[in-house]
Write an enzyme that holds these catalytic residues in place. Structure first.
Site, short mmCIF file in Angstrom:
data_model
loop_
_atom_site.label_atom_id
_atom_site.label_comp_id
_atom_site.label_asym_id
_atom_site.label_seq_id
_atom_site.Cartn_x
_atom_site.Cartn_y
_atom_site.Cartn_z
N LYS A 274 -1.48 1.80 9.61
CA LYS A 274 -1.50 0.01 8.90
C LYS A 274 -0.42 0.17 8.45
O LYS A 274 0.59 0.38 7.65
CB LYS A 274 -2.39 1.20 7.69
CG LYS A 274 -3.63 2.34 8.09
CD LYS A 274 -4.31 2.92 6.47
CE LYS A 274 -5.15 1.91 6.20
NZ LYS A 274 -5.79 2.46 4.15
N LYS B 274 1.28 -1.35 -0.11
CA LYS B 274 -0.14 -0.32 0.06
C LYS B 274 1.08 1.25 -0.22
O LYS B 274 0.33 2.24 -0.41
CB LYS B 274 -1.27 -0.23 1.19
CG LYS B 274 -1.84 -0.63 1.35
CD LYS B 274 -3.12 -0.86 2.47
CE LYS B 274 -3.79 -2.35 2.12
NZ LYS B 274 -5.15 -1.17 3.01
N HIS C 30 -17.47 5.08 1.59
CA HIS C 30 -16.05 4.97 0.74
C HIS C 30 -16.85 4.69 -0.37
O HIS C 30 -17.61 4.35 0.06
CB HIS C 30 -16.18 3.53 2.13
CG HIS C 30 -15.25 2.31 1.37
ND1 HIS C 30 -13.75 1.71 1.41
CD2 HIS C 30 -15.14 2.28 0.05
CE1 HIS C 30 -13.35 1.09 0.04
NE2 HIS C 30 -14.65 0.96 -0.77
N TYR D 65 -6.72 10.47 10.08
CA TYR D 65 -7.61 8.97 10.56
C TYR D 65 -9.21 10.03 9.85
O TYR D 65 -8.95 11.20 10.91
CB TYR D 65 -7.58 8.27 11.85
CG TYR D 65 -9.16 7.70 11.60
CD1 TYR D 65 -9.52 6.30 11.51
CD2 TYR D 65 -10.02 8.49 13.08
CE1 TYR D 65 -10.67 5.67 11.59
CE2 TYR D 65 -11.10 7.17 13.89
CZ TYR D 65 -10.94 6.39 12.68
OH TYR D 65 -12.59 5.27 13.59
N LEU D 66 -9.55 9.89 8.79
CA LEU D 66 -10.84 10.92 8.32
C LEU D 66 -12.22 10.16 9.51
O LEU D 66 -12.46 8.77 9.65
CB LEU D 66 -10.91 10.56 7.17
CG LEU D 66 -9.96 11.42 6.27
CD1 LEU D 66 -10.72 10.38 4.94
CD2 LEU D 66 -9.48 11.97 6.28
N ARG E 232 -8.21 -7.00 -8.47
CA ARG E 232 -8.76 -7.87 -8.72
C ARG E 232 -10.85 -7.58 -9.13
O ARG E 232 -11.18 -6.86 -8.64
CB ARG E 232 -9.06 -8.97 -7.09
CG ARG E 232 -9.47 -8.16 -6.04
CD ARG E 232 -9.67 -9.55 -4.76
NE ARG E 232 -9.43 -8.70 -3.99
CZ ARG E 232 -10.71 -7.82 -3.21
NH1 ARG E 232 -11.57 -7.27 -4.06
NH2 ARG E 232 -10.30 -7.53 -2.46
N LYS F 124 -17.35 -4.15 4.44
CA LYS F 124 -17.91 -3.38 3.76
C LYS F 124 -19.20 -4.88 3.92
O LYS F 124 -19.69 -6.21 4.01
CB LYS F 124 -18.06 -4.50 2.41
CG LYS F 124 -16.77 -3.03 1.96
CD LYS F 124 -16.18 -3.13 0.60
CE LYS F 124 -15.17 -2.25 0.83
NZ LYS F 124 -14.53 -2.38 -0.57
N GLU G 86 -10.26 2.09 -4.87
CA GLU G 86 -10.59 2.86 -3.02
C GLU G 86 -10.40 4.00 -3.14
O GLU G 86 -8.93 4.48 -2.39
CB GLU G 86 -10.61 1.76 -2.51
CG GLU G 86 -11.10 0.31 -2.77
CD GLU G 86 -11.22 -0.41 -1.73
OE1 GLU G 86 -11.98 -1.29 -1.56
OE2 GLU G 86 -10.17 -0.69 -0.52
P1 ADP Z 1 -8.21 -3.03 4.02
O1 ADP Z 1 -6.84 -3.61 2.51
O2 ADP Z 1 -7.76 -4.04 4.73
O3 ADP Z 1 -9.56 -3.19 3.17
P2 ADP Z 1 -8.48 -0.32 3.50
O4 ADP Z 1 -7.52 0.64 3.49
O5 ADP Z 1 -9.24 -0.27 1.94
O6 ADP Z 1 -7.90 -1.92 4.05
O7 ADP Z 1 -9.57 0.27 4.15
C1 ADP Z 1 -10.78 -0.33 4.58
C2 ADP Z 1 -11.45 0.75 5.18
O8 ADP Z 1 -10.90 1.25 6.78
C3 ADP Z 1 -11.77 1.84 4.17
O9 ADP Z 1 -12.85 1.19 3.90
C4 ADP Z 1 -12.19 2.75 5.68
O10 ADP Z 1 -13.04 2.15 6.10
C5 ADP Z 1 -11.19 2.46 6.91
N1 ADP Z 1 -10.24 3.13 6.40
C6 ADP Z 1 -9.44 3.11 6.07
N2 ADP Z 1 -7.97 3.99 5.68
C7 ADP Z 1 -8.72 5.65 6.30
C8 ADP Z 1 -8.25 6.43 6.80
N3 ADP Z 1 -7.57 6.46 6.98
N4 ADP Z 1 -9.53 6.79 8.08
C9 ADP Z 1 -10.81 6.44 8.16
N5 ADP Z 1 -10.67 5.52 7.88
C10 ADP Z 1 -9.95 4.39 6.94
#
Ligand code: ADP
Length: 447
Positions: free
Chosen positions: A158, A116, A208, A202-203, A291, A237, A275
């Protein structure tokens, strides 16, 4: 075009891929574990090969066994579905090394987007806005504290190799961050074999929103609009819809064009999803999935396209049969993920299905491999069905979804159907007024 496709997956997505291949006149090979001998995808495929024991590590994640099955059966392509080996660049490389076509992007793109940190860097260079965060990995707690000072709290730690919502930990303050860092790193090491972590702002109230793209080997790139996947529990989700109630035509066009330009710049091929988090009118990239997504049917319903068919066509070398201006978005679609879980505690509820009645009627689609008498094994993900409903507008879609959820009978085990019924009756859902934290509050944090 291919004559025979091996489906390296199980459950609803294996069946979904089989159906698309059959409609294209392509024979299918199912692979299965010993726990899945009675599975619907095995029954319907033209051929099937048992590749190992119930535990996925020995079967659905066993690349060598899958390659043997492909070679023995004479398959000329492999579709990986989602999960398991779908985003494993080494597997994609192994498939290609055997002279078999991997139905998906190139191993290099899978590898790039699987990291990532590298993915954020690559898309930034391609002109995509990302969530503000650390400049690369943070090595230790001290480096995390320093990066967080620049970003501002709250921050999210993360995992660079993350997926499935794991390896993520929020910190509201410096004190929090020390433990969040250790937590995320430990979880990342255990889940992904890599403890590399980074920091993001962190938002607090984002949605999403993700953009589906399709790209062929001839430089054609088209976006198929967005999906709103804000209804999540533990970053997973639960309900997805298209179009998003939060976007207007301007924002939709803007993000669609940005996504297409970036994908063209990256030289990416086949299907993929960018995303984003969307807050205060701004999009912030979080990751790209290389994918087919679980929630792809909502896009299919509003575009009238078959994404698996497109994947197969692209992998065979065909050019996209449509340009951006040919894509017509019609009506509204919502998908409910139905899991074999207790709807209050979310404890998995595998077991034998005693009664099964799937809803039907205009605009109702059920993607599931269930049947009466089938036993849902305990070894795999608890997703057992996806109910997807299409209507001329959001209101009609929700009324139809309510009706379809009411008809759905899955007897003998516990499912999340009851929870889905409650969610779609909520005023916030009806008003389209929800963010990524809404569901977590609604279910009270769950088990
Ligand atoms: P994964 O690959 O584990 O699915 P993602 O990066 O796609 O991880 O994030 C999954 C979910 O986590 C997002 O849809 C959102 O709900 C939450 N999330 C990820 N990054 C942030 C962020 N910077 N601030 C708030 N929520 C986040």
């Amino acid at each position: 075009m291919f004559e025979k496709v091996l489906i390296a997956n199980r459950g609803e997505i294996a069946l979904r891929i089989h159906r698309a291949c059959q409609e294209m006149g392509i024979a299918t090979v199912a692979v299965h574990s010993t726990a899945d001998s009675d599975a619907m995808h095995v029954r319907l495929a033209d051929e099937s090969v048992c590749i190992g024991p119930a535990a996925a590590a020995g079967s659905y994640l066993n690349g060598a066994a899958i390659m043997s099955a492909a070679t023995i059966s004479g398959a000329d392509a492999i579709h990986p579905g989602y999960g398991f080996l779908a985003e494993n660049a080494d597997f994609a490389e192994m498939v290609e090394a055997h002279g078999i076509v991997f139905i998906g992007p190139s191993p290099d793109h899978i590898r790039l987007m699987g990291d990532k940190i590298a993915a954020k860097k690559a898309v930034t260079e391609a002109g995509i806005p990302v969530v503000p965060g650390s400049d690369g990995p943070v090595e230790d707690a001290a480096a995390a504290l320093e990066a967080a000072r620049a970003i501002g709290y709250p921050v999210l730690v993360k995992a660079a190799a993350g997926g499935g919502g794991r390896g993520m930990s929020v910190a509201q303050s410096e004190d929090d961050l020390k433990s969040a860092f250790g937590l995320a790193r430990g979880e990342a090491e255990a889940a992904f074999g890599s403890g590399v972590v980074y920091l993001e702002k962190y938002l607090t109230r984002p949605r999403h929103i993700e953009i589906q793209i399709v790209a062929d080997n001839h430089g054609n790139v088209v976006h198929l609009g967005e999906r709103d996947c804000s209804l999540q529990r533990r970053h997973q989700k639960a309900v997805e819809e298209a179009p998003s109630p939060a976007l207007n035509d301007d924002s939709r066009q803007r993000i669609g064009h940005i996504a297409v330009d970036a994908v063209r710049h990256l030289g990416y091929r086949n299907v993929g999803t960018l995303e984003f988090l969307y807050e205060n009118g701004e999009f912030y990239f979080i990751e790209m999935n290389t994918r087919l997504q679980v929630e792809h049917p909502v896009t299919e319903m509003v575009c009238g396209l078959d994404l698996v068919r497109e994947m197969v066509r692209i992998a065979s070398g065909a050019a996209l049969a449509f340009a951006q201006e040919n894509v017509r978005f019609t009506g509204h679609a919502i998908e409910c993920r139905i899991n074999a879980e207790n709807p209050d505690t979310f404890q998995p509820s595998p077991g034998r299905i005693t009664d099964y009645h799937a809803p039907g009627g205009l605009g109702v689609r059920v993607d599931s491999a269930l049947y009466s008498g089938y036993t849902v094994p305990s070894h795999y993900d608890s997703l057992i069905s996806k109910l997807i409903v299409h209507g001329n507008n959001r209101n009609e879609c929700i009324m139809r979804l309510r009706r379809a959820l009411g008809e759905y009978v899955i007897g003998g085990l516990e499912t999340t159907i009851a929870l889905q019924r409650r969610i779609i009756a909520e005023p916030d859902f009806l008003n389209g007024d929800y963010d990524i934290h809404w569901l977590e509050k609604f279910v009270g944090g769950g088990a």
